[in-house]
Motif scaffolding. Structure first.
Motif, PDB file in Angstrom:
ATOM      1  N   UNK A 175      31.605  39.394  40.228  1.00  0.00           N
ATOM      2  CA  UNK A 175      32.343  38.932  40.200  1.00  0.00           C
ATOM      3  C   UNK A 175      33.799  39.826  40.597  1.00  0.00           C
ATOM      4  N   UNK A 176      33.821  41.155  40.372  1.00  0.00           N
ATOM      5  CA  UNK A 176      34.639  42.013  41.177  1.00  0.00           C
ATOM      6  C   UNK A 176      34.635  42.130  42.548  1.00  0.00           C
ATOM      7  N   UNK A 177      33.280  42.128  42.819  1.00  0.00           N
ATOM      8  CA  UNK A 177      33.166  42.276  44.644  1.00  0.00           C
ATOM      9  C   UNK A 177      33.515  41.100  45.274  1.00  0.00           C
ATOM     10  N   UNK A 178      33.407  40.115  44.517  1.00  0.00           N
ATOM     11  CA  UNK A 178      33.829  38.791  45.059  1.00  0.00           C
ATOM     12  C   UNK A 178      35.175  38.288  45.081  1.00  0.00           C
ATOM     13  N   UNK A 179      36.124  39.029  44.286  1.00  0.00           N
ATOM     14  CA  UNK A 179      37.480  38.698  44.277  1.00  0.00           C
ATOM     15  C   UNK A 179      38.353  39.743  44.631  1.00  0.00           C
ATOM     16  N   UNK A 180      39.583  39.210  44.883  1.00  0.00           N
ATOM     17  CA  UNK A 180      40.780  39.677  45.263  1.00  0.00           C
ATOM     18  C   UNK A 180      41.672  39.995  43.917  1.00  0.00           C
ATOM     19  N   UNK A 223      37.862  39.191  28.006  1.00  0.00           N
ATOM     20  CA  UNK A 223      36.949  39.689  27.038  1.00  0.00           C
ATOM     21  C   UNK A 223      35.633  39.802  27.747  1.00  0.00           C
ATOM     22  N   UNK A 224      34.609  40.577  27.307  1.00  0.00           N
ATOM     23  CA  UNK A 224      33.341  40.625  27.805  1.00  0.00           C
ATOM     24  C   UNK A 224      32.939  39.163  27.977  1.00  0.00           C
ATOM     25  N   UNK A 225      32.348  38.974  29.232  1.00  0.00           N
ATOM     26  CA  UNK A 225      31.910  37.588  29.514  1.00  0.00           C
ATOM     27  C   UNK A 225      33.076  36.586  29.860  1.00  0.00           C
ATOM     28  N   UNK A 226      34.272  36.800  29.929  1.00  0.00           N
ATOM     29  CA  UNK A 226      35.374  35.912  30.163  1.00  0.00           C
ATOM     30  C   UNK A 226      36.165  36.213  31.379  1.00  0.00           C
ATOM     31  N   UNK A 227      36.291  35.853  32.440  1.00  0.00           N
ATOM     32  CA  UNK A 227      36.979  36.504  33.605  1.00  0.00           C
ATOM     33  C   UNK A 227      37.935  35.405  34.201  1.00  0.00           C
ATOM     34  N   UNK A 228      38.993  36.013  34.568  1.00  0.00           N
ATOM     35  CA  UNK A 228      40.111  35.065  35.358  1.00  0.00           C
ATOM     36  C   UNK A 228      40.014  35.989  36.754  1.00  0.00           C
ATOM     37  N   UNK A 229      39.809  35.267  37.834  1.00  0.00           N
ATOM     38  CA  UNK A 229      39.826  35.703  39.096  1.00  0.00           C
ATOM     39  C   UNK A 229      40.269  34.934  40.094  1.00  0.00           C
ATOM     40  N   UNK A 233      44.073  26.941  54.124  1.00  0.00           N
ATOM     41  CA  UNK A 233      44.398  27.391  52.845  1.00  0.00           C
ATOM     42  C   UNK A 233      43.967  28.802  52.547  1.00  0.00           C
ATOM     43  N   UNK A 234      44.846  29.379  51.491  1.00  0.00           N
ATOM     44  CA  UNK A 234      44.534  31.051  51.438  1.00  0.00           C
ATOM     45  C   UNK A 234      43.065  30.828  50.978  1.00  0.00           C
ATOM     46  N   UNK A 235      42.172  31.799  51.538  1.00  0.00           N
ATOM     47  CA  UNK A 235      40.946  32.049  51.084  1.00  0.00           C
ATOM     48  C   UNK A 235      40.870  32.678  49.741  1.00  0.00           C
ATOM     49  N   UNK A 236      41.673  32.926  48.860  1.00  0.00           N
ATOM     50  CA  UNK A 236      41.598  33.309  47.603  1.00  0.00           C
ATOM     51  C   UNK A 236      42.002  32.229  46.699  1.00  0.00           C
ATOM     52  N   UNK A 237      40.763  31.639  45.870  1.00  0.00           N
ATOM     53  CA  UNK A 237      40.859  30.570  45.145  1.00  0.00           C
ATOM     54  C   UNK A 237      40.718  31.010  43.637  1.00  0.00           C
ATOM     55  N   UNK A 238      41.618  30.656  42.743  1.00  0.00           N
ATOM     56  CA  UNK A 238      41.745  30.887  41.403  1.00  0.00           C
ATOM     57  C   UNK A 238      40.781  30.429  40.622  1.00  0.00           C
ATOM     58  N   UNK A 239      39.833  31.159  40.007  1.00  0.00           N
ATOM     59  CA  UNK A 239      38.532  30.457  39.108  1.00  0.00           C
ATOM     60  C   UNK A 239      38.652  31.163  37.560  1.00  0.00           C
TER      61      UNK A 239
END
Length: 180
Positions: free
Chosen positions: A26-31, A37-43, A58-64
Motif C-alpha cells: 500500500x505504501x508503494x502504491x500510494x501518494x 491502526x495496524x491493518x487499517x489504512x487511509x491512502x 481525473x487526478x490519478x490519485x484515488x482516495x481509498x
C-alpha cells in the motif's frame, strides 16, 4: 461521495509478516498513506501503480480505505455486522470467514471502480482470501464464465465469489462497474 467497496473473506487471522507485506504494498502504491491502526489504512492510490493508464482526465490519485477486521485486529463489530446475514457462506466459498478486509473507494468515477477491483486483487496476492462481490442486476451472466469465479449466489442478493484472477479479468470487461 462514497464509491464502490469490496470484501475479501478470510478463513483465518492474517499473520503479522503478511500484514507487513500488505503495508509495504500500500505504501508503494500510494501518494498518501496513513496507518490508522495496524491493518487499517487511509491512502491515495496512484492508479498507474495498478496498471491503469487511461484515467479519463481525473487526478490519478484515488482516495481509498483498506481495513483488516475481525477478532484481535479491530473493527470486530463491523465484521460481525457485515457477516450477520451471511449464514451458509461456507457452502459457497468452502469456509466460514473469521476475518475480512474491506477495500473502499471514496469516489465513484469509473476509474474508482477499476482501482477498487485491482487494488483488492493486489491485496489478495499478499494475504489470500476470497473476494465477495455484490452484483448489480444482470451482471451474473457476465461474470459467470470468467476465470477465477468460485461461486455465484442469486438468492436474496446476487454475489460472486472469486480469486484475484477473477477481479482482474472482470475489470477488463467492457462496461465494467462494481455495485456502489
Amino acid at each position: 461521495m462514497g464509491g464502490p467497496a469490496l470484501v475479501i473473506e478470510l478463513a483465518e487471522p492474517v499473520p503479522h509478516p503478511a500484514i507487513e507485506r500488505l503495508r509495504n504494498l500500500l505504501v508503494c502504491a500510494s501518494s498518501h498513506f496513513e496507518e490508522k491502526r495496524v491493518g487499517s489504512y487511509d491512502l491515495n492510490v496512484r492508479a498507474e501503480s495498478l496498471g491503469i493508464a487511461d484515467i479519463g482526465g481525473v487526478d490519478g490519485r484515488r482516495p481509498m480505505l483498506v481495513s483488516l477486521m475481525g477478532p484481535g485486529v479491530g473493527d470486530e463489530a463491523i465484521f460481525e455486522a457485515e457477516h450477520a446475514d451471511e449464514d451458509g457462506l461456507e457452502s459457497f466459498i468452502g469456509f466460514t470467514p473469521t476475518h475480512a478486509v474491506d477495500v473502499i473507494a471514496s469516489c465513484n468515477r469509473p476509474v474508482d471502480h477499476a482501482v477498487t477491483a485491482l487494488l483488492t486483487a493486489a491485496v489478495m496476492d499478499v494475504i489470500g482470501g476470497v473476494a465477495n462481490v455484490e452484483l448489480e442486476a444482470g451482471q451474473a451472466p457476465i461474470v459467470a464464465g470468467l476465470p477465477g469465479v468460485i461461486a455465484l449466489r442469486a438468492d436474496s442478493w446476487a454475489a460472486a465469489y472469486g480469486s484475484a484472477e477473477f477481479l482482474r479479468s472482470w475489470a477488463r470487461q467492457p462496461g465494467f462497474r462494481l455495485l456502489k
